[in-house]
Design an enzyme around this catalytic site. Structure first.
Site, PDB file in Angstrom:
ATOM      1  N   GLY A  69       0.799  -1.207   0.000  1.00  0.00           N
ATOM      2  CA  GLY A  69       0.000   0.000   0.000  1.00  0.00           C
ATOM      3  C   GLY A  69       0.837   1.263   0.000  1.00  0.00           C
ATOM      4  O   GLY A  69       0.475   2.267  -0.631  1.00  0.00           O
ATOM      5  N   THR A  70       1.978   1.241   0.680  1.00  0.00           N
ATOM      6  CA  THR A  70       2.838   2.423   0.737  1.00  0.00           C
ATOM      7  C   THR A  70       3.348   2.802  -0.651  1.00  0.00           C
ATOM      8  O   THR A  70       3.265   3.966  -1.064  1.00  0.00           O
ATOM      9  CB  THR A  70       4.015   2.189   1.705  1.00  0.00           C
ATOM     10  OG1 THR A  70       3.518   2.168   3.040  1.00  0.00           O
ATOM     11  CG2 THR A  70       5.067   3.281   1.580  1.00  0.00           C
ATOM     12  N   ASN A 149      -7.057   4.455   9.254  1.00  0.00           N
ATOM     13  CA  ASN A 149      -6.416   3.258   9.789  1.00  0.00           C
ATOM     14  C   ASN A 149      -6.257   3.279  11.302  1.00  0.00           C
ATOM     15  O   ASN A 149      -6.051   2.226  11.912  1.00  0.00           O
ATOM     16  CB  ASN A 149      -5.031   3.069   9.141  1.00  0.00           C
ATOM     17  CG  ASN A 149      -4.134   4.272   9.342  1.00  0.00           C
ATOM     18  OD1 ASN A 149      -4.472   5.387   8.960  1.00  0.00           O
ATOM     19  ND2 ASN A 149      -2.975   4.054   9.941  1.00  0.00           N
ATOM     20  N   HIS A 200      -2.262  -7.782   2.284  1.00  0.00           N
ATOM     21  CA  HIS A 200      -2.180  -8.391   3.617  1.00  0.00           C
ATOM     22  C   HIS A 200      -3.252  -7.880   4.574  1.00  0.00           C
ATOM     23  O   HIS A 200      -3.388  -8.387   5.689  1.00  0.00           O
ATOM     24  CB  HIS A 200      -0.780  -8.217   4.214  1.00  0.00           C
ATOM     25  CG  HIS A 200      -0.472  -6.863   4.745  1.00  0.00           C
ATOM     26  ND1 HIS A 200      -0.535  -6.559   6.085  1.00  0.00           N
ATOM     27  CD2 HIS A 200      -0.059  -5.729   4.135  1.00  0.00           C
ATOM     28  CE1 HIS A 200      -0.195  -5.292   6.269  1.00  0.00           C
ATOM     29  NE2 HIS A 200       0.105  -4.766   5.094  1.00  0.00           N
ATOM     30  N   THR A 236      10.777  -6.978 -12.168  1.00  0.00           N
ATOM     31  CA  THR A 236      10.108  -8.222 -12.521  1.00  0.00           C
ATOM     32  C   THR A 236       8.858  -8.422 -11.669  1.00  0.00           C
ATOM     33  O   THR A 236       8.924  -8.393 -10.435  1.00  0.00           O
ATOM     34  CB  THR A 236      11.056  -9.423 -12.330  1.00  0.00           C
ATOM     35  OG1 THR A 236      12.218  -9.219 -13.135  1.00  0.00           O
ATOM     36  CG2 THR A 236      10.379 -10.717 -12.733  1.00  0.00           C
ATOM     37  N   CYS A 320       1.952   1.352  12.400  1.00  0.00           N
ATOM     38  CA  CYS A 320       3.034   2.124  11.783  1.00  0.00           C
ATOM     39  C   CYS A 320       3.666   3.109  12.757  1.00  0.00           C
ATOM     40  O   CYS A 320       4.813   3.506  12.587  1.00  0.00           O
ATOM     41  CB  CYS A 320       2.512   2.879  10.555  1.00  0.00           C
ATOM     42  SG  CYS A 320       1.879   1.795   9.267  1.00  0.00           S
TER      43      CYS A 320
END
Length: 381
Positions: A69-70, A149, A200, A236, A320
């Site tokens: 997400g970051t 959040n 996640h 990749t 966080c």
């Protein structure tokens, strides 16, 4: 152990884990390779992309896979700002965004963009009137998260989208990391133009995020290399991660626990009101799966450790920022009394929780409050 920290991360589902192992066995080739194994991997990658766009109701849109997400938020903020710079340099966000948005905004300010930060009320709600006052004809980007959040506040995204569309040509980005799979969110109709999702948080795997865009939206790359992901995100691509991300999104969209989450949240709110030294945050504006509370003159870390010792996992206001020891920017912004600022904990429900977990949490909570000699206690019936 009772796990009630699902806003920090969720337990990967067995279906996701099994599919990940199988995909690594069968589709290990580089999807950019021209040989048959590479083409097979690329076919799975594109099928996953199409499935995700279908779930987001934007079959003609675009999905850019990221490391989480970051990175997706960074790509959205910086990439959309630079792509639209010829139209203006004014951007709007809020003071209660995730650090991955706020720190990207600080970078853009250093690069000459003008950022307006919207404030919130004590429930964490952003004012639509303030948004309308701040927006301009040369506003190029608005980024407002769907569900906070830390305290769970749900913002009226559709209402904001209409204001933005009626008053500017700005692109509307929404950080939906805490809302996808729990509340309706898509790229269809009146709503955001760009959405961030993290695997996640929905029983998928860490290291997987995505930025989904409406058809025709232009974005600049912020990392450079071999030009993968249509030139937007080099490196990749992990085909297994992409495939099980799509699977996690399908599974969580099929299993709706909104009703039980709402019921549990209401049970806990009613329960908490039995205690004099507990403040309920975002009581009337919170998402069904998140409940944050604050203790009077007790550090949140003390409560978290006590609950852990008694078999219940909760967190302070945000994973966080939980190690900093300071009140977070969100807690500061909602302007609660100083005596509560250090005492915030967050309870967040997931797919694996049951009503028995809620009952056990209440027992441990009662035990904690009795130990402190605080407030009234519940008879547990």
């Amino acid at each position: 152990m009772i796990y009630l920290d699902n806003s920090a991360t969720t337990v990967p589902s067995e279906e996701v884990l099994e599919a990940f192992v199988e995909a690594n066995r069968k589709y290990y080739a580089n999807p950019a390779s021209i040989h048959l194994a590479g083409k097979n991997a690329d076919n799975l990658l594109e099928r996953s992309r199409k499935q995700i766009l279908s779930l987001l109701e934007a079959p003609e849109g675009e999905v850019i896979f990221t490391s989480g997400g970051t990175e997706a938020n960074n790509l959205a903020i910086i990439g959309l700002a630079y792509a639209n710079r010829a139209k203006g340099s004014h951007i709007i966000t809020t003071r209660i965004e995730h650090p991955s948005v706020l720190n990207a905004m600080i970078y853009l300010e250093q690069m000459g963009f003008e950022i307006d930060y919207l404030t919130c009320d004590k429930q964490g709600l952003i004012s639509s009137l303030e948004l309308k006052e701040k927006i301009r004809k040369n506003t190029i980007l608005v980024s407002i998260m769907h569900v906070n959040n830390e305290i769970g506040t749900v913002q009226p995204i559709a209402e904001f989208a209409k204001i933005i569309k009626d008053n500017s040509r700005a692109v509307f980005h929404t950080d939906a990391v805490q809302s996808y799979g729990r509340l309706p969110i898509s790229l269809a109709g009146i709503g955001p133009d760009a959405i961030t999702v993290s695997a996640h948080k929905i029983n998928g795997l860490k290291g997987s995020g995505l930025l989904a865009l409406r058809k025709g939206l232009v974005i600049k790359a912020v990392s450079f290399g071999g030009g993968q992901e249509n030139g937007h995100r080099s490196g990749t691509v992990s085909v297994p991660n992409a495939a099980v991300f799509a699977k996690a999104m399908r599974l969580i969209s099929l299993e709706d626990k909104t009703t039980s989450n709402t019921h549990w949240r209401n049970l806990l709110i009613d329960f908490m009101k039995n205690f004099n030294d507990v403040l309920i945050l975002a009581e009337t504006s919170g998402a069904p799966h998140i409940l944050s509370i604050a203790f009077n003159k007790i550090k949140g870390e003390i409560a978290v450790n006590f609950f852990q010792e008694n078999g219940v996992i909760v967190s302070t206001s945000s994973a966080c920022s939980s190690k900093s020891g300071r009140a977070s920017h969100v807690i500061e912004e909602i302007d609660i009394a100083e005596r509560f600022k250090q005492g915030v904990i967050r309870i967040s429900f997931g797919q694996n929780n049951t009503e028995e977990d809620i009952f056990e949490f209440k027992k441990v909570f009662n035990k904690f409050m009795k130990l402190l000699g605080r407030g009234k206690t519940n008879d547990m019936e």
